[in-house]
Design a protein around this motif. Structure first.
Motif, mmCIF file in Angstrom:
data_model
loop_
_atom_site.group_PDB
_atom_site.id
_atom_site.type_symbol
_atom_site.label_atom_id
_atom_site.label_comp_id
_atom_site.label_asym_id
_atom_site.label_seq_id
_atom_site.Cartn_x
_atom_site.Cartn_y
_atom_site.Cartn_z
ATOM 1 N N GLY A 87 27.549 48.807 31.269
ATOM 2 C CA GLY A 87 27.655 48.311 32.642
ATOM 3 C C GLY A 87 28.582 47.132 32.803
ATOM 4 O O GLY A 87 28.624 46.541 33.879
ATOM 5 N N HIS A 88 29.327 46.768 31.752
ATOM 6 C CA HIS A 88 30.217 45.618 31.839
ATOM 7 C C HIS A 88 31.579 46.025 32.396
ATOM 8 O O HIS A 88 32.132 47.073 32.026
ATOM 9 N N ILE A 89 32.126 45.199 33.254
ATOM 10 C CA ILE A 89 33.401 45.482 33.900
ATOM 11 C C ILE A 89 34.531 45.237 32.903
ATOM 12 O O ILE A 89 34.662 44.147 32.341
ATOM 13 N N GLN A 90 35.367 46.278 32.706
ATOM 14 C CA GLN A 90 36.476 46.191 31.760
ATOM 15 C C GLN A 90 37.827 46.062 32.462
ATOM 16 O O GLN A 90 38.781 45.543 31.874
ATOM 17 N N LEU A 91 37.916 46.548 33.665
ATOM 18 C CA LEU A 91 39.182 46.495 34.399
ATOM 19 C C LEU A 91 38.872 46.469 35.888
ATOM 20 O O LEU A 91 37.936 47.132 36.341
ATOM 21 N N VAL A 92 39.647 45.703 36.631
ATOM 22 C CA VAL A 92 39.433 45.584 38.076
ATOM 23 C C VAL A 92 40.788 45.386 38.732
ATOM 24 O O VAL A 92 41.672 44.719 38.172
ATOM 25 N N ASN A 93 41.002 45.984 39.889
ATOM 26 C CA ASN A 93 42.299 45.812 40.551
ATOM 27 C C ASN A 93 42.208 44.746 41.647
ATOM 28 O O ASN A 93 41.124 44.257 42.000
ATOM 29 N N SER A 94 43.369 44.395 42.201
ATOM 30 C CA SER A 94 43.424 43.306 43.174
ATOM 31 C C SER A 94 42.720 43.672 44.475
ATOM 32 O O SER A 94 42.221 42.797 45.196
ATOM 33 N N GLN A 95 42.682 44.989 44.809
ATOM 34 C CA GLN A 95 41.979 45.406 46.022
ATOM 35 C C GLN A 95 40.489 45.082 45.907
ATOM 36 O O GLN A 95 39.867 44.628 46.873
ATOM 37 N N ALA A 96 39.917 45.287 44.726
ATOM 38 C CA ALA A 96 38.507 44.942 44.518
ATOM 39 C C ALA A 96 38.311 43.426 44.552
ATOM 40 O O ALA A 96 37.281 42.931 45.032
ATOM 41 N N GLU A 97 39.299 42.672 44.053
ATOM 42 C CA GLU A 97 39.213 41.211 44.140
ATOM 43 C C GLU A 97 39.098 40.773 45.598
ATOM 44 O O GLU A 97 38.249 39.946 45.953
ATOM 45 N N ARG A 98 39.968 41.334 46.436
ATOM 46 C CA ARG A 98 39.929 40.958 47.863
ATOM 47 C C ARG A 98 38.641 41.427 48.521
ATOM 48 O O ARG A 98 38.090 40.746 49.389
ATOM 49 N N MET A 99 38.145 42.575 48.109
ATOM 50 C CA MET A 99 36.956 43.142 48.728
ATOM 51 C C MET A 99 35.713 42.290 48.453
ATOM 52 O O MET A 99 34.898 42.045 49.341
ATOM 53 N N PHE A 100 35.603 41.805 47.187
ATOM 54 C CA PHE A 100 34.386 41.101 46.795
ATOM 55 C C PHE A 100 34.534 39.582 46.794
ATOM 56 O O PHE A 100 33.532 38.872 46.740
ATOM 57 N N SER A 103 37.619 36.501 41.596
ATOM 58 C CA SER A 103 38.871 36.700 40.875
ATOM 59 C C SER A 103 38.634 37.685 39.748
ATOM 60 O O SER A 103 37.494 37.951 39.342
ATOM 61 N N GLN A 104 39.711 38.241 39.222
ATOM 62 C CA GLN A 104 39.604 39.177 38.111
ATOM 63 C C GLN A 104 38.928 38.521 36.913
ATOM 64 O O GLN A 104 38.078 39.131 36.254
ATOM 65 N N ALA A 105 39.283 37.277 36.640
ATOM 66 C CA ALA A 105 38.698 36.570 35.494
ATOM 67 C C ALA A 105 37.188 36.404 35.662
ATOM 68 O O ALA A 105 36.437 36.435 34.675
ATOM 69 N N GLU A 106 36.725 36.239 36.899
ATOM 70 C CA GLU A 106 35.292 36.063 37.142
ATOM 71 C C GLU A 106 34.524 37.365 36.980
ATOM 72 O O GLU A 106 33.321 37.345 36.686
ATOM 73 N N MET A 107 35.188 38.498 37.152
ATOM 74 C CA MET A 107 34.484 39.783 37.078
ATOM 75 C C MET A 107 34.542 40.420 35.699
ATOM 76 O O MET A 107 33.587 41.082 35.273
ATOM 77 N N LEU A 108 35.660 40.244 34.972
ATOM 78 C CA LEU A 108 35.805 40.900 33.679
ATOM 79 C C LEU A 108 34.707 40.465 32.712
ATOM 80 O O LEU A 108 34.429 39.273 32.556
ATOM 81 N N GLY A 109 34.074 41.445 32.082
ATOM 82 C CA GLY A 109 33.013 41.170 31.126
ATOM 83 C C GLY A 109 31.644 41.019 31.749
ATOM 84 O O GLY A 109 30.638 41.032 31.041
ATOM 85 N N GLN A 110 31.577 40.879 33.074
ATOM 86 C CA GLN A 110 30.295 40.740 33.750
ATOM 87 C C GLN A 110 29.675 42.108 34.001
ATOM 88 O O GLN A 110 30.366 43.118 34.108
ATOM 89 N N ASN A 111 28.352 42.141 34.100
ATOM 90 C CA ASN A 111 27.681 43.381 34.457
ATOM 91 C C ASN A 111 28.014 43.715 35.903
ATOM 92 O O ASN A 111 28.026 42.844 36.773
ATOM 93 N N VAL A 112 28.275 44.989 36.155
ATOM 94 C CA VAL A 112 28.714 45.404 37.482
ATOM 95 C C VAL A 112 27.655 45.146 38.542
ATOM 96 O O VAL A 112 27.956 45.082 39.738
ATOM 97 N N LYS A 113 26.421 44.951 38.133
ATOM 98 C CA LYS A 113 25.370 44.671 39.123
ATOM 99 C C LYS A 113 25.569 43.310 39.779
ATOM 100 O O LYS A 113 24.885 42.994 40.753
ATOM 101 N N LEU A 114 26.519 42.525 39.263
ATOM 102 C CA LEU A 114 26.904 41.288 39.933
ATOM 103 C C LEU A 114 27.330 41.557 41.369
ATOM 104 O O LEU A 114 27.156 40.706 42.250
ATOM 105 N N LEU A 115 27.869 42.763 41.610
ATOM 106 C CA LEU A 115 28.413 43.109 42.923
ATOM 107 C C LEU A 115 27.401 43.848 43.790
ATOM 108 O O LEU A 115 27.773 44.395 44.827
ATOM 109 N N MET A 116 26.132 43.860 43.381
ATOM 110 C CA MET A 116 25.104 44.623 44.095
ATOM 111 C C MET A 116 24.008 43.704 44.609
ATOM 112 O O MET A 116 23.595 42.770 43.914
ATOM 113 N N PRO A 117 23.509 43.980 45.798
ATOM 114 C CA PRO A 117 22.327 43.246 46.271
ATOM 115 C C PRO A 117 21.063 43.965 45.797
ATOM 116 O O PRO A 117 21.135 45.125 45.358
ATOM 117 N N PRO A 118 19.904 43.315 45.849
ATOM 118 C CA PRO A 118 18.659 44.033 45.585
ATOM 119 C C PRO A 118 18.490 45.141 46.634
ATOM 120 O O PRO A 118 18.943 44.979 47.759
#
Length: 338
Positions: A87-100, A103-118
């Motif tokens: 579930g770890h983010i390995q690659l992200v594009n700039s469109q996703a950066e703007r959407m969420f 920054s790319q550095a903040e998302m890389l390596g993080q679990n994708v559930k970072l972008l999900m609400p309960p």
């Protein structure tokens, strides 16, 4: 030359750029540069390297393909995330950066559930584990509308499509922000509900009241008829109407006819607003003439259709849409201009 006594590269792999003749596939110009992956193993005795083994692999094509893939991901109009089996983010594009808002550095390596609400955040790891064990896809390859979470904590609707890369336990997620579409759907629903309320109100305040009055008139008419004296002669019956009774019956009957006519016009006007109308491409002028005539009958306001030349349109759909525009303009004028 760098392998040596310390053995600091022993058992590790490194990438190098090398100069070569380019005589082996994949082809490269003479004297061009290629990427290679080198692995070394060395044996030491008395601090000296006594044996060495290694391999060199040309990874030029692989790295070029990866570069093209990254370029395609970056150029995508959708937000794209590549997630590993944990579930770890390995690659992200700039469109996703703007959407969420991350920054790319903040998302890389993080679990994708970072972008999900309960509750999606709490359930995601279990969903992923279940899929990797059972290989039974629930959302893989399907489009689903979910709720995502921005960096500032705000939530918004997204359309998500998840695909697996050739059973490599690596997943690509494509996301579209559907906030505008959701708001439009909500507005359309609100308009439909408001129109339903308006029609119901008009039926209640107008047609229903008219029908109630007509029922009372009909009851009165029946009472008057019953009050007329009956004279029986054999198998026949005669009723004698005086001048006053006849005038009263005539007056009630006239009011009934007028009330029924008014109720019919009101229902017709409401039906014009809710029933679909299909206009023939060659019949638009006739339909607009009928709209003007109906407006005259219903509203008692002078409405005239004037067309010096025949109206030609491409197809039935265009004709119907043009008719609807004219109908809405007339109805708005009647409703709001008094």
């Amino acid at each position: 030359q760098d392998c040596p006594r310390t053995g600091r590269r022993n058992g590790r792999s490194y990438e190098y750029v090398v100069r070569g003749e380019g005589d082996q596939p994949p082809p490269a110009p003479s004297g061009g540069y290629r990427l290679v992956l080198e692995g070394r193993m060395a044996a030491f005795a008395d601090g000296r390297a006594i044996r060495m083994a290694g391999s060199v692999t040309d990874i030029t094509v692989q790295r070029r393909a990866e570069a093209r893939f990254r370029h395609a991901v970056e150029a995508s109009p959708s937000g794209m995330l590549i997630v590993d089996s944990e579930g770890h983010i390995q690659l992200v594009n700039s469109q996703a950066e703007r959407m969420f808002g991350y920054s790319q550095a903040e998302m890389l390596g993080q679990n994708v559930k970072l972008l999900m609400p309960p509750p999606y955040r709490d359930e995601h790891d279990e969903y992923l584990r279940r899929y990797l064990e059972s290989r039974q896809p629930h959302i893989i390859g399907k489009s689903r509308e979910l709720t995502a979470r921005r960096r500032d904590g705000s939530v918004f609707p997204v359309e998500l499509i998840v695909s697996e890369i050739d059973h490599m336990e690596t997943f690509i997620g494509m996301l579209h922000d559907v906030t505008a579409r959701t708001q439009l759907q909500k507005q359309v629903l609100e308009v439909a509900v408001e129109e339903q309320r308006r029609i119901g109100q008009e039926l209640h305040d107008g047609t229903q009241q008219e029908l109630t009055g007509l029922s009372l008139l009909a009851a009165t008419l029946l009472d008057v008829v019953k009050s007329v004296p009956e004279e029986r002669t054999g198998e026949h019956s005669l009723w004698h109407f005086g001048q006053a009774t006849y005038s009263r019956l005539s007056d009630i009957a006239m009011k009934l006819c007028q009330g029924i006519s008014n109720a019919n016009l009101n229902v017709k006007q409401l039906a014009h607003g809710i029933l679909p109308v299909q206009i023939d491409a060659q019949g638009l002028s006739s339909a607009l003439e009928e709209l003007a005539a109906t407006t005259n009958d219903v509203s008692r306001i002078n409405c005239r259709f004037d067309s010096p030349q025949p109206v030609g349109v491409a197809n039935n759909t265009t004709a119907t849409n043009l008719y609807r525009i004219a109908q809405e303009a007339v109805n708005n004028a009647l409703r709001h201009s008094h």
